[in-house]
Design a protein around this motif. Sequence first.
Motif, PDB file in Angstrom:
ATOM      1  N   LYS A  68       0.829  -1.199   0.000  1.00 45.83           N
ATOM      2  CA  LYS A  68       0.000   0.000   0.000  1.00 45.83           C
ATOM      3  C   LYS A  68       0.867   1.255   0.000  1.00 45.83           C
ATOM      4  CE  LYS A  68      -4.016   2.052   2.257  1.00 45.83           C
ATOM      5  NZ  LYS A  68      -5.013   1.915   3.365  1.00 45.83           N
ATOM      6  N   LEU A  69       1.898   1.249   0.847  1.00 47.65           N
ATOM      7  CA  LEU A  69       2.806   2.391   0.904  1.00 47.65           C
ATOM      8  C   LEU A  69       3.577   2.525  -0.409  1.00 47.65           C
ATOM      9  CD1 LEU A  69       3.821   4.606   2.839  1.00 47.65           C
ATOM     10  CD2 LEU A  69       5.632   3.040   3.551  1.00 47.65           C
ATOM     11  N   LYS A  70       3.977   1.399  -0.951  1.00 50.96           N
ATOM     12  CA  LYS A  70       4.700   1.394  -2.228  1.00 50.96           C
ATOM     13  C   LYS A  70       3.846   2.008  -3.326  1.00 50.96           C
ATOM     14  CE  LYS A  70       7.326  -1.704  -5.253  1.00 50.96           C
ATOM     15  NZ  LYS A  70       7.829  -3.086  -5.437  1.00 50.96           N
ATOM     16  N   GLU A  71       2.581   1.643  -3.380  1.00 57.86           N
ATOM     17  CA  GLU A  71       1.681   2.197  -4.391  1.00 57.86           C
ATOM     18  C   GLU A  71       1.529   3.707  -4.231  1.00 57.86           C
ATOM     19  OE1 GLU A  71      -2.824   1.432  -6.166  1.00 57.86           O
ATOM     20  OE2 GLU A  71      -2.332   0.831  -4.112  1.00 57.86           O
ATOM     21  N   THR A  72       1.459   4.158  -2.989  1.00 58.98           N
ATOM     22  CA  THR A  72       1.329   5.592  -2.720  1.00 58.98           C
ATOM     23  C   THR A  72       2.500   6.370  -3.298  1.00 58.98           C
ATOM     24  OG1 THR A  72       0.075   5.212  -0.681  1.00 58.98           O
ATOM     25  CG2 THR A  72       1.178   7.334  -0.902  1.00 58.98           C
ATOM     26  N   PHE A  73       3.712   5.872  -3.080  1.00 65.99           N
ATOM     27  CA  PHE A  73       4.893   6.573  -3.592  1.00 65.99           C
ATOM     28  C   PHE A  73       5.005   6.434  -5.111  1.00 65.99           C
ATOM     29  CE2 PHE A  73       6.197   6.517   0.866  1.00 65.99           C
ATOM     30  CZ  PHE A  73       6.704   7.804   0.989  1.00 65.99           C
ATOM     31  N   GLU A  74       4.572   5.307  -5.661  1.00 61.29           N
ATOM     32  CA  GLU A  74       4.588   5.151  -7.112  1.00 61.29           C
ATOM     33  C   GLU A  74       3.659   6.165  -7.786  1.00 61.29           C
ATOM     34  OE1 GLU A  74       5.662   0.374  -7.518  1.00 61.29           O
ATOM     35  OE2 GLU A  74       3.567   1.035  -7.479  1.00 61.29           O
ATOM     36  N   ILE A  75       2.496   6.382  -7.184  1.00 64.58           N
ATOM     37  CA  ILE A  75       1.564   7.385  -7.709  1.00 64.58           C
ATOM     38  C   ILE A  75       2.163   8.774  -7.590  1.00 64.58           C
ATOM     39  CG2 ILE A  75      -0.663   8.513  -7.319  1.00 64.58           C
ATOM     40  CD1 ILE A  75      -1.766   5.751  -6.522  1.00 64.58           C
ATOM     41  N   SER A  76       2.818   9.041  -6.461  1.00 61.46           N
ATOM     42  CA  SER A  76       3.462  10.334  -6.256  1.00 61.46           C
ATOM     43  C   SER A  76       4.517  10.604  -7.330  1.00 61.46           C
ATOM     44  CB  SER A  76       4.105  10.377  -4.866  1.00 61.46           C
ATOM     45  OG  SER A  76       4.774  11.602  -4.657  1.00 61.46           O
ATOM     46  N   ILE A  77       5.293   9.576  -7.641  1.00 62.90           N
ATOM     47  CA  ILE A  77       6.320   9.697  -8.691  1.00 62.90           C
ATOM     48  C   ILE A  77       5.676   9.971 -10.041  1.00 62.90           C
ATOM     49  CG2 ILE A  77       8.026   8.388 -10.023  1.00 62.90           C
ATOM     50  CD1 ILE A  77       8.779   6.996  -7.348  1.00 62.90           C
ATOM     51  N   LYS A  78       4.605   9.242 -10.342  1.00 62.82           N
ATOM     52  CA  LYS A  78       3.930   9.416 -11.629  1.00 62.82           C
ATOM     53  C   LYS A  78       3.333  10.824 -11.737  1.00 62.82           C
ATOM     54  CE  LYS A  78       2.105   5.802 -13.331  1.00 62.82           C
ATOM     55  NZ  LYS A  78       1.245   4.623 -13.652  1.00 62.82           N
ATOM     56  N   ASN A  79       2.749  11.310 -10.647  1.00 61.59           N
ATOM     57  CA  ASN A  79       2.204  12.672 -10.639  1.00 61.59           C
ATOM     58  C   ASN A  79       3.292  13.695 -10.946  1.00 61.59           C
ATOM     59  OD1 ASN A  79      -0.343  11.744  -9.968  1.00 61.59           O
ATOM     60  ND2 ASN A  79      -0.101  12.130  -7.775  1.00 61.59           N
ATOM     61  N   ALA A  80       4.451  13.512 -10.324  1.00 63.49           N
ATOM     62  CA  ALA A  80       5.564  14.442 -10.530  1.00 63.49           C
ATOM     63  C   ALA A  80       6.058  14.403 -11.973  1.00 63.49           C
ATOM     64  CB  ALA A  80       6.705  14.110  -9.568  1.00 63.49           C
ATOM     65  N   GLU A  81       6.114  13.205 -12.528  1.00 64.28           N
ATOM     66  CA  GLU A  81       6.576  13.064 -13.909  1.00 64.28           C
ATOM     67  C   GLU A  81       5.627  13.752 -14.888  1.00 64.28           C
ATOM     68  OE1 GLU A  81       9.154   8.928 -13.755  1.00 64.28           O
ATOM     69  OE2 GLU A  81       6.975   8.802 -14.057  1.00 64.28           O
ATOM     70  N   TYR A  82       4.337  13.617 -14.655  1.00 66.38           N
ATOM     71  CA  TYR A  82       3.374  14.302 -15.522  1.00 66.38           C
ATOM     72  C   TYR A  82       3.450  15.815 -15.336  1.00 66.38           C
ATOM     73  CZ  TYR A  82       1.076  10.198 -17.446  1.00 66.38           C
ATOM     74  OH  TYR A  82       0.811   9.049 -18.157  1.00 66.38           O
ATOM     75  N   ALA A  83       3.672  16.267 -14.112  1.00 62.88           N
ATOM     76  CA  ALA A  83       3.802  17.712 -13.871  1.00 62.88           C
ATOM     77  C   ALA A  83       4.984  18.286 -14.655  1.00 62.88           C
ATOM     78  CB  ALA A  83       3.984  17.978 -12.373  1.00 62.88           C
ATOM     79  N   ILE A  84       6.076  17.544 -14.691  1.00 63.34           N
ATOM     80  CA  ILE A  84       7.258  17.986 -15.441  1.00 63.34           C
ATOM     81  C   ILE A  84       6.966  17.997 -16.939  1.00 63.34           C
ATOM     82  CG2 ILE A  84       9.613  17.353 -16.097  1.00 63.34           C
ATOM     83  CD1 ILE A  84      10.005  16.347 -13.220  1.00 63.34           C
ATOM     84  N   ARG A  85       6.337  16.933 -17.440  1.00 64.96           N
ATOM     85  CA  ARG A  85       6.033  16.863 -18.871  1.00 64.96           C
ATOM     86  C   ARG A  85       5.127  18.019 -19.304  1.00 64.96           C
ATOM     87  NH1 ARG A  85       4.376  10.477 -19.055  1.00 64.96           N
ATOM     88  NH2 ARG A  85       6.370   9.654 -18.302  1.00 64.96           N
ATOM     89  N   ILE A  86       4.133  18.309 -18.465  1.00 63.66           N
ATOM     90  CA  ILE A  86       3.209  19.406 -18.792  1.00 63.66           C
ATOM     91  C   ILE A  86       3.957  20.732 -18.833  1.00 63.66           C
ATOM     92  CG2 ILE A  86       1.237  20.732 -17.928  1.00 63.66           C
ATOM     93  CD1 ILE A  86       0.136  18.010 -16.863  1.00 63.66           C
ATOM     94  N   LYS A  87       4.869  20.943 -17.890  1.00 64.99           N
ATOM     95  CA  LYS A  87       5.680  22.167 -17.906  1.00 64.99           C
ATOM     96  C   LYS A  87       6.491  22.268 -19.189  1.00 64.99           C
ATOM     97  CE  LYS A  87       6.555  23.666 -13.147  1.00 64.99           C
ATOM     98  NZ  LYS A  87       6.558  25.109 -13.407  1.00 64.99           N
TER      99      LYS A  87
END
Length: 264
Positions: A168-187
């Motif tokens: 569960k914790l692993k999934e939380t951080f994986e989602i956090s990483i994916k969110n950050a990656e999309y934020a960078i791509r959008i920028k």
Amino acid sequence: MISIYKNYHVAYWCIGIALMTGMVIAIVAFSDNTWYFPLTIIILTIILIFVNAFIFTRLASQRLTKEVLPLLYDCRAHEYIDRLRALFDKKTKGTVVSLYNTMLAWGYGAVDDYESVYECCRKITAKNYQLGKSQSMIDYYIKKDQIDLAQNEIEDLRKKTVLMKNPKLKETFEISIKNAEYAIRIKQGNYEGAEEHFKKMLDTIKPIKPLSQVSYSYSLGRLLILKGEPERAKEYLQVAYDLGGDTKYKTFAKEQLLNIGDQL
């Protein structure tokens, strides 16, 4: 951790003192017993002291999770920050400092105060809180357009996430990483896959906390504006505005809605 709640702290020390007193009395009262009797009493007392500490630490952690974190999840960020300050006032030693600054950084991030986020991260030194520090620093670097540093932090967090055993914790951080990656791509002007990701998060997180809902809704609304689809964006921006409480998402959504001529 125990010290942030006075009643738990007092109870913890009272039980600890009672255990030590009982140990001394037992050793003195039965001093004529075998040589290993005192050693057994001492070992048993030490075990009970550790159990005492574990129980009250767990109780304090559960209370903090139940009473304080929901304020942030409900988009009451300033109340959350004020409650943390009151609880951790003058707690300036040990791992509790890292816990405090990890949680405080989340609150400052929610109100777009990234200078304070950075100052909090500087004070996070305990090993157990380095993952939370990485999350906040990634947000800080993205906010400051320091993309190379953000990507380095993401890669470091990714390596640590791979080693996690709690799914569960692993999934939380994986989602956090994916969110950050999309934020960078959008920028960087790359919108591919972002809309699908944000919609998936809104549809699959059950139950979804208000903070997550407004975060993804705002991100989706802003993305649609960037893609030249302001009419589609209104629905998501309105959700962020209506449910955003005192977070940055309400403020940002209001600005975007006004820019596209919507009536609040």
